[in-house]
Design a protein around this motif. Structure first.
Motif, short mmCIF file in Angstrom:
data_model
loop_
_atom_site.label_atom_id
_atom_site.label_comp_id
_atom_site.label_asym_id
_atom_site.label_seq_id
_atom_site.Cartn_x
_atom_site.Cartn_y
_atom_site.Cartn_z
N UNK A 349 0.86 -1.18 0.00
CA UNK A 349 0.00 0.00 0.00
C UNK A 349 0.90 1.23 0.00
N UNK A 350 1.12 1.88 -1.14
CA UNK A 350 1.99 3.06 -1.18
C UNK A 350 1.47 4.18 -0.27
N UNK A 351 2.40 5.03 0.13
CA UNK A 351 2.09 6.15 1.03
C UNK A 351 2.23 7.45 0.25
N UNK A 352 1.22 8.30 0.33
CA UNK A 352 1.18 9.57 -0.41
C UNK A 352 1.25 10.72 0.58
N UNK A 353 2.13 11.69 0.30
CA UNK A 353 2.27 12.91 1.10
C UNK A 353 2.36 14.09 0.14
N UNK A 354 1.67 15.18 0.45
CA UNK A 354 1.66 16.38 -0.38
C UNK A 354 2.48 17.48 0.28
N UNK A 355 2.86 18.48 -0.51
CA UNK A 355 3.63 19.61 0.01
C UNK A 355 3.28 20.86 -0.77
#
Length: 434
Positions: A349-355
């Motif tokens: 399950x990939x992990x997504x983070x925004x910036x």
């Protein structure tokens, strides 16, 4: 008279040299001779202008085998002509903090011969995004994902009187929140970001998922990984973090993730990938998100970075985007180590983070998806990065008009507002709640 003055200055020369700076000037007299006048400078002393004395080199003691030195150690007092004795270091039987001597770096119990390269909030990466892509083993895609951009295009997800309220938020930060003629960037940049986040949060009535988030600032991050033959770490405080109870949805499916294995990482030889990174000894390879295990908002949603306020350095846009990628990657990697341990491998399950980064006028957007924690080799599955560059929210915000040659070049007030920039900001904020 000239001869008497010269003799007076010559007699006082040693004293003047110790107290103040002075120089000699020879003046021709009317009788054909010359005299010396001393000009004194009372504003600077000699001790301030003198050079720093060189450090004394320690004397090397040479021990000749079979030849003993005669010292005055047995006599218990100094004797001229005899050598100084050397006594063993006295070790106290109790702990005295005022007389503590730290051991040498090599004698530390957790000392490692291999140094670690650290990326922190002060790092100014020379190669910018290319260097960040190599360090994180990532594939770059220009522009934000379509599934994210489509969120703000739906009228049901937009704010009532959206453009007018955004422009009022800009006017509040640039004009109404200060009494100065030209507000500093440290003030209006923070005020604008806070106002935009508050404006997006007003959609909580129609989107209850927005209430399952919280803002955190001044948290400390640490994420360690191996890349090639070197050890790297992202750590330190890194801005304002929006945390959520639920993780962000995955942007790329399994087939697209597996297709990244064919991507070839760009190199920038002969420049080293570790350039501008701090090299230091790391005793413990820590991996933590900065929050406790029972924290109710464990998932990093969006990281907000400012080019003003508490930031120690000002970065160019290219280096700022590299910082956004590195800290988004660090938050994702620390979360992956918390969930799956430190064993490298492809994530199910990939992990997504925004910036999001801004200087109060221009916005930068980054979305990072962590697909694998196996970062040592260049082969295999890569991580994915989506970057949106240099998005202006408005052209100018002038308190007074800019006039050249009696022609108004830029009118006073807010001009050149671009609604599409805020729509992207809103899309990232709504991601995961719609």
């Amino acid at each position: 008279m000239f001869k008497e003055t010269a003799q007076l200055f010559k007699a006082a020369a040693p004293l003047l040299a110790k107290t103040t700076l002075w120089k000699e000037v020879r003046i021709s007299s009317t009788h054909g001779g010359s005299s010396v006048h001393g000009h004194r400078y009372f504003n600077v002393t000699c001790s301030l202008c003198a050079k720093v004395p060189p450090r004394k080199k320690p004397r090397v003691k040479v021990d000749i085998p079979g030849l003993e030195r005669i010292t005055y150690g047995d006599r218990m007092h100094y004797v001229p002509g005899l050598a100084k004795p050397s006594f063993p270091t006295w070790v106290r039987d109790w702990n005295d903090p005022s007389h503590y001597y730290a051991p040498k770096e090599e004698e530390m119990p957790l000392h490692k011969e291999k140094s670690c390269f650290i990326f922190n909030q002060r790092t100014n990466a020379l190669e910018g995004v290319r260097q960040a892509l190599w360090l994180t083993k990532s594939k770059l895609t220009n522009g934000l994902p379509d599934q994210v951009l489509s969120l703000a295009e739906n009228e049901a997800n937009q704010i009532e009187n959206q453009d007018e309220r955004v422009q009022n938020a800009i006017r509040h930060a640039r004009f109404w929140d200060t009494t100065e003629e030209r507000p500093s960037r440290d003030n209006f940049c923070v005020a604008l970001l806070r106002s935009l986040i508050h404006l997006c949060g007003s959609l909580q009535v129609s989107h209850p998922g927005l209430g399952r988030r919280i803002l955190a600032e001044k948290y400390s991050l640490a994420a360690t990984w191996s890349r090639g033959e070197d050890l790297f770490q992202v750590r330190g405080q890194n801005g304002l973090l929006l945390n959520s109870m639920a993780p962000l949805p995955v942007l790329s499916g399994k087939e697209e993730v597996q297709s990244t294995a064919d991507h070839v990482l760009e190199t920038f030889y002969p420049i080293s990938p570790t350039i501008d990174l701090q090299s230091d000894q790391v005793y413990e390879e820590q991996n933590h998100t900065g929050f406790k295990e029972d924290y109710p908002y464990p998932h990093a949603h969006t990281l907000f970075l400012l080019e003003a306020g508490d930031t120690p350095v000002t970065l160019l846009p290219e280096q700022l985007r590299a910082k956004m990628i590195m800290f988004a990657f660090g938050n994702a990697l620390a979360r992956a180590h918390t969930l799956h341990g430190t064993k490298p491998g492809v994530l199910e399950q990939p992990i997504v983070v925004q910036s999001v980064a801004t200087n109060g006028r221009m916005f930068q957007y980054v979305v990072f998806q962590l697909n694998t924690t196996d970062l040592q080799a260049d082969e295999g599955v890569k991580n994915q990065v989506w970057v949106e560059n240099d998005q202006l929210l408005y052209d100018f915000a002038k308190v007074r008009p800019l006039i050249k040659k009696r022609v108004v070049q830029i009118p006073p007030g807010l001009s050149g507002y671009k609604p599409e920039t805020f729509q992207k900001f809103l899309s990232l904020y709504l991601h995961g709640a719609v």
